[in-house]
Design a protein around this motif. Structure first.
Motif, PDB file in Angstrom:
ATOM      1  N   LEU A 209       0.830  -1.204   0.000  1.00  0.00           N
ATOM      2  CA  LEU A 209       0.000   0.000   0.000  1.00  0.00           C
ATOM      3  C   LEU A 209       0.864   1.254   0.000  1.00  0.00           C
ATOM      4  CD1 LEU A 209      -2.964  -0.755   2.460  1.00  0.00           C
ATOM      5  CD2 LEU A 209      -3.061  -0.502  -0.017  1.00  0.00           C
ATOM      6  N   ALA A 210       1.969   1.234   0.759  1.00  0.00           N
ATOM      7  CA  ALA A 210       2.845   2.404   0.812  1.00  0.00           C
ATOM      8  C   ALA A 210       3.465   2.683  -0.553  1.00  0.00           C
ATOM      9  CB  ALA A 210       3.938   2.188   1.858  1.00  0.00           C
ATOM     10  N   GLU A 213       0.746   4.142  -2.802  1.00  0.00           N
ATOM     11  CA  GLU A 213       0.444   5.535  -2.469  1.00  0.00           C
ATOM     12  C   GLU A 213       1.485   6.472  -3.056  1.00  0.00           C
ATOM     13  OE1 GLU A 213      -0.732   8.239   1.419  1.00  0.00           O
ATOM     14  OE2 GLU A 213       0.492   6.454   1.715  1.00  0.00           O
ATOM     15  N   GLU A 214       2.754   6.122  -2.907  1.00  0.00           N
ATOM     16  CA  GLU A 214       3.820   6.961  -3.448  1.00  0.00           C
ATOM     17  C   GLU A 214       3.723   7.039  -4.970  1.00  0.00           C
ATOM     18  OE1 GLU A 214       8.708   7.413  -3.419  1.00  0.00           O
ATOM     19  OE2 GLU A 214       7.747   5.674  -2.483  1.00  0.00           O
ATOM     20  N   PHE A 216       0.999   6.756  -6.863  1.00  0.00           N
ATOM     21  CA  PHE A 216      -0.127   7.628  -7.222  1.00  0.00           C
ATOM     22  C   PHE A 216       0.260   9.104  -7.097  1.00  0.00           C
ATOM     23  CE2 PHE A 216      -3.721   4.398  -6.115  1.00  0.00           C
ATOM     24  CZ  PHE A 216      -3.555   3.808  -7.356  1.00  0.00           C
ATOM     25  N   LEU A 217       0.970   9.430  -6.017  1.00  0.00           N
ATOM     26  CA  LEU A 217       1.307  10.836  -5.756  1.00  0.00           C
ATOM     27  C   LEU A 217       2.363  11.360  -6.711  1.00  0.00           C
ATOM     28  CD1 LEU A 217       1.422  10.861  -1.845  1.00  0.00           C
ATOM     29  CD2 LEU A 217      -0.275  11.975  -3.293  1.00  0.00           C
ATOM     30  N   GLY A 247      -8.142   0.683   3.504  1.00  0.00           N
ATOM     31  CA  GLY A 247      -6.904   1.404   3.228  1.00  0.00           C
ATOM     32  C   GLY A 247      -6.628   1.503   1.742  1.00  0.00           C
ATOM     33  N   ASP A 250      -9.198   3.918   0.202  1.00  0.00           N
ATOM     34  CA  ASP A 250      -8.894   5.307   0.535  1.00  0.00           C
ATOM     35  C   ASP A 250      -7.746   5.866  -0.290  1.00  0.00           C
ATOM     36  OD1 ASP A 250     -10.922   5.249   2.380  1.00  0.00           O
ATOM     37  OD2 ASP A 250      -9.629   5.023   4.132  1.00  0.00           O
ATOM     38  N   LEU A 251      -6.909   4.991  -0.843  1.00  0.00           N
ATOM     39  CA  LEU A 251      -5.875   5.443  -1.772  1.00  0.00           C
ATOM     40  C   LEU A 251      -6.432   5.640  -3.178  1.00  0.00           C
ATOM     41  CD1 LEU A 251      -2.692   3.287  -1.014  1.00  0.00           C
ATOM     42  CD2 LEU A 251      -3.175   5.625  -0.321  1.00  0.00           C
ATOM     43  N   PHE A 255      -7.349   9.263  -5.969  1.00  0.00           N
ATOM     44  CA  PHE A 255      -6.538   9.250  -7.186  1.00  0.00           C
ATOM     45  C   PHE A 255      -7.441   9.319  -8.424  1.00  0.00           C
ATOM     46  CE2 PHE A 255      -4.473   6.602 -10.551  1.00  0.00           C
ATOM     47  CZ  PHE A 255      -3.491   7.525 -10.898  1.00  0.00           C
TER      48      PHE A 255
END
Length: 911
Positions: A209-210, A213-214, A216-217, A247, A250-251, A255
């Motif tokens: 997940l981490a 997330e990175e 996507f950002l 979780g 929510d990501l 996005f």
């Protein structure tokens, strides 16, 4: 000569070479699948039955697939099974086989390495995320499956051969591929495609997940938002009840869906579509049989999906009710929301179903992942017959129908995605039309503009914020200004409108999605220019709430009126959408939803107003009804969030006073309200106190979406020193003079135009009974006149206009004199004249007072006309941000109205 009617031959599944092969090889196993449409339970039982024959799991999964597809061919071709049932069965097959394979692969790896655990010793969750048609539960009969593997957290295993969680899940991905995607003697279960994972084929097979997330950002691209729109955890099946999947959701949600109207995605989708069309052309080079592709060719399945996904991505951040993975359901939601014409949505849905049915029959022929119509005449006739159509050597109804459908789809797609750039050429250079894009500060560009507009644009170009923009954004600005200049030259907008447009652009420089919106929607810019040319206040409103310009594209805006029931239904649908997406815990999302809906309706009323569709009275009615409905929705949404609430629905009401009470609300008016409850529970005061404090916060808090209302509660019992919420018993005692704590005369003046506006309907009757008791109380007429005149004198001292100026409201002979005179008549005579009890508005009540003989002939009628005209003048002045206090020369035109209201005052107070 008799005409010949063509009847299609009966199509049988056995024409399929794939069906023939399955029936030959697995004749003994066909009976293991019970009759009917395969669902999860039947497919699960089928796999168990195949395992019981001694087959290993990989073989059992592959044979199960063959048997399910053979059954679907029969149901689809011979029994006309609905397309949605076929795709649902294929989705169930993928989910069950992935779940079985995942369980087996994990058991195998756990025995060697142990289960991966995080730092706290909890087993790390692993999810198979289905993308595309698998995620949307719309899987083809011979489709590959697009998967992304995601795990919850980092950690390591603790078995015989410990490894990191990342290494474990990479091995798991490889083992899953072997169980599902490897081709064996029994074929494969599904072709597996992992290319949509972060960083594509160069990325790791499984991501945490981490890591996601990175990605996507930092690296997430526009086209990936369309891919993730349909994403869904498809295995393990137990993940449906696992709170940890939140979780992942929510990501993904922020996005895919942005909290603004995201018109910037148009260009990204154009590029993606251009790439797909180029690849399709390359595949067809030298292979003309590939040109008739029902998925990727012009007007094919992909273009319908793009239409739907584009509208969802643009608006889904604000309108969660249109969020759905299913293409068919999305079309229905878009039509229900008014974002697509119902007829268009129905035609696109019919086209989608037909194209998908043809696609299935193409794939049934040989179990190949192809979307091209077959070259053999017999195969084409079979597909046509299975759809009730005829193909022979003279004509082919199937090809004719496909041509018709694809032409419609292509026209809709081009209008949505390519119409704007073509239209932009009319107002200046555009992408792809062969002209260099204009530079905002180029002298040759400024020289072509009218002098005043050129000065304004030069000042804009020198703004440091403009210099900081990307080249693409500066080009957008130049194109929009060139288009405005063209409208001005054609006499379609005034110079004032064009100059206000440039002023309006300046605060939006960091909100590029709105510039993209105007570029994509030339008709919106044209209506915007028309609106800006009428008055100043619309520009100010648009500066505060630029997102409302999207409303200018809605044809319903022209001739409609505000409809409270439809507005509330739309808000409740939006709330349900937030609930489905798991975002109702996000209070800010609900606050923003209320504000955006309210702003949009204000703007619709404003446009109808300045375009002459509504009278001043109709504007006030619609704004008042809008406030009522927004208050009611807020009450409904806040109560469930009160932790110590003691009943399902509150016995609570909002009482409207002032302009809201009299249904004379204007743009930006405060809401004068009083909060009351009627509840005997011992906790009532505490609960409703907390409720009102939360309500006031919801109604007044300024969020990223702007403000909603300014609330004034000074008219509650004992004013600002009184309780924020009052029991109905206490309110009644205060108003009717029972006890030592009683209302003043000016408070009784205020209650003449008070009304129930939101809350528990039972309290409406109780409040009205109190109000009527107040209005019908016996009064000393001389004392009443004296008290009203005294209050009028206090207001005159506090609100006195400058010497020599006439204020429409506060000056002698102004609107307040008419209001105070009418309130006096109602308080003095409602006991004998019940027709004065209704809260019918100042104009109607003045007419009734004259009809009742309480005023000399003609006085009430003249005062009513005068009041109406002063309201119109006040309304026009505020729209153009002009003062409502006029000098002697300008005030001369209001002399007849002043005299009419003075005559009313004399009739009431002098006699």
């Amino acid at each position: 000569m008799k005409s010949t009617v063509l009847h299609p031959p009966v199509a049988l599944a056995e024409h399929s070479r794939f069906v023939q092969r399955v029936r030959r090889r697995y004749a003994a196993e066909l009976a293991l699948l019970p009759a009917g449409l395969p669902d999860r339970a039947l497919i699960d039982a089928l796999i168990d039955a195949l395992l019981a024959t001694g087959r290993p799991l990989p073989a059992a999964l592959r044979v199960a697939r063959h048997l399910v597809l053979e059954r679907l061919a029969v149901l689809d071709v011979e029994q006309r099974c609905p397309m949605a049932d076929v795709t649902a069965a294929m989705t169930h097959l993928a989910e069950i086989t992935l779940d079985r394979a995942l369980a087996a692969a994990r058991a195998e790896l756990d025995e060697i390495h142990g289960a991966p655990q995080d730092e706290a010793g909890r087993e790390i969750a692993f999810w198979v995320v289905g993308m595309g048609k698998l995620g949307a539960r719309e899987l083809n009969v011979s489709s590959d499956i697009d998967l992304i593997y995601v795990y919850d957290d980092d950690g390591q295993t603790h078995g015989p051969r410990p490894i990191t969680a990342h290494e474990y899940f990479a091995l798991l991905a490889k083992r899953l591929y072997a169980l599902i995607g490897d081709v064996t003697d029994d074929g494969q279960v599904f072709r597996v495609d992992l290319a949509l994972r972060p960083n594509g084929k160069s990325g790791p097979p499984a991501v945490s997940l981490a890591m996601l997330e990175e990605y996507f950002l930092v690296q997430g691209r526009e086209w990936e938002r369309f891919a993730w729109l349909k994403s869904r955890v498809v295995a393990p099946l137990s993940a449906a009840g696992d709170p940890r999947t939140r979780g992942l959701r929510d990501l993904v949600s922020p996005f895919v869906y942005r909290r603004y109207l995201d018109y910037g995605v148009f260009e990204g989708l154009r590029q993606l579509h251009g790439k797909i069309r180029s690849e399709a052309k390359a595949r067809c080079a030298g292979r003309p049989e590939r040109a008739n592709d029902v998925k990727l060719s012009r007007g094919g399945i992909r273009e319908i999906e793009f239409i739907v996904q584009l509208m969802q991505v643009v608006r889904g951040g604000q309108f969660p009710e249109i969020r759905t993975r299913s293409t068919v359901k999305a079309l229905q939601h878009l039509a229900a929301r008014g974002l697509m014409k119902l007829e268009t949505a129905e035609q696109l849905q019919a086209a989608y179903v037909l194209l998908r049915q043809v696609e299935h029959r193409i794939q049934f022929l040989d179990d190949q992942q192809t979307h091209c119509l077959p070259q053999e005449d017999a195969d084409l006739r079979w597909i046509a017959a299975s759809l009730g159509l005829v193909c022979d050597r003279n004509s082919c109804q199937l090809l004719e129908r496909l041509d018709e459908v694809r032409e419609f789809v292509a026209a809709e797609f081009d209008a949505l995605l390519h119409g704007a750039p073509q239209a932009a050429a009319a107002g200046g250079p555009c992408t792809g039309c062969g002209c260099p894009p204009p530079a905002l500060d180029a002298e040759d560009f400024l020289a072509k503009l009218p002098e005043a507009l050129a000065r304004s644009v030069r000042a804009l170009a020198e703004n440091p914020r403009v210099a900081a923009l990307r080249d693409e954004s500066r080009q957008r600005l130049a194109k929009l200004i060139a288009r405005a200049a063209k409208h001005m030259a054609a006499g379609e907008c005034s110079e004032d409108a064009a100059l206000r447009f440039v002023d309006w652009l300046e605060p939006l420089l960091r909100r590029e999605s709105y510039l993209a919106l105007l570029l994509e929607r030339p008709q919106v810019q044209q209506r915007l220019l028309s609106l800006l040319g009428v008055a100043r206040w619309p520009m100010r409103y648009l500066m505060r709430h630029p997102g409302v310009i999207d409303e200018l594209a809605d044809a319903r805006l022209l001739h409609g009126r505000f409809e409270p029931a439809a507005y509330l239904a739309e808000l409740q649908a939006r709330h349900a959408g937030w609930t489905r997406s798991g975002e109702t815990d996000d209070e800010e999302a609900l606050l923003d939803t209320l504000r955006r809906a309210h702003h949009a309706e204000i703007f619709r009323t404003l446009v109808r107003d300045v375009e002459g569709e509504l009278s001043v009275e109709q504007v006030a009615d619609d704004l008042s009804l809008l406030a009522d409905a927004t208050l009611q929705c807020t009450l409904d949404w806040v109560w469930p969030r009160i932790k110590n609430r003691h009943r399902e629905a509150p016995r609570f009401a909002v009482i409207a006073y002032g302009k809201l009470g009299g249904k004379e609300l204007g743009y930006g008016s405060d809401l004068d309200v009083v909060f009351v409850f009627d509840d005997e529970d011992e906790r009532a005061s505490e609960v409703y106190g907390a409720y009102v404090r939360r309500l006031v916060t919801w109604l007044t808090l300024r969020t990223s979406a702007g403000e909603l209302f300014d609330i004034d509660t000074a008219l509650r019992p004992n004013g600002n020193s009184g309780l924020l919420v009052t029991s109905m018993d206490s309110f009644a005692a205060y108003q009717t003079g029972r006890g030592s704590n009683t209302a003043w005369t000016w408070e009784h003046q205020a209650i003449t135009r008070a009304r129930f506006c939101a809350g528990c309907p039972e309290l409406a009757e109780r409040f009205e009974a109190v109000r009527r008791e107040v209005l019908t109380a016996e009064r000393d007429l001389p004392a009443l006149r004296a008290e009203v005149q005294s209050m009028r004198d206090k207001v005159s001292q506090a609100k006195a206009p400058k010497p020599g100026r006439f204020d429409l409201k506060y000056s002698d002979g102004g609107m307040m004199d008419a209001e105070f005179a009418l309130q006096t008549l109602v308080l003095a005579h409602a006991r004998q004249h019940p027709e004065l009890l209704a809260n019918a508005g100042n104009i109607a009540l003045l007419e009734r007072c004259e009809a009742a003989g309480l005023l000399p002939a003609g006085v009430g009628h003249a005062a009513a006309d005068a009041y109406r005209e002063l309201r119109r003048a006040q309304h026009r002045a505020r729209l153009d941000e002009q003062s409502t206090a006029f000098d002697a020369e300008a005030a001369a035109r209001f002399q007849p109205q002043r005299e009419a209201i003075r005559a009313l005052w004399r009739a009431v107070f002098i006699g």
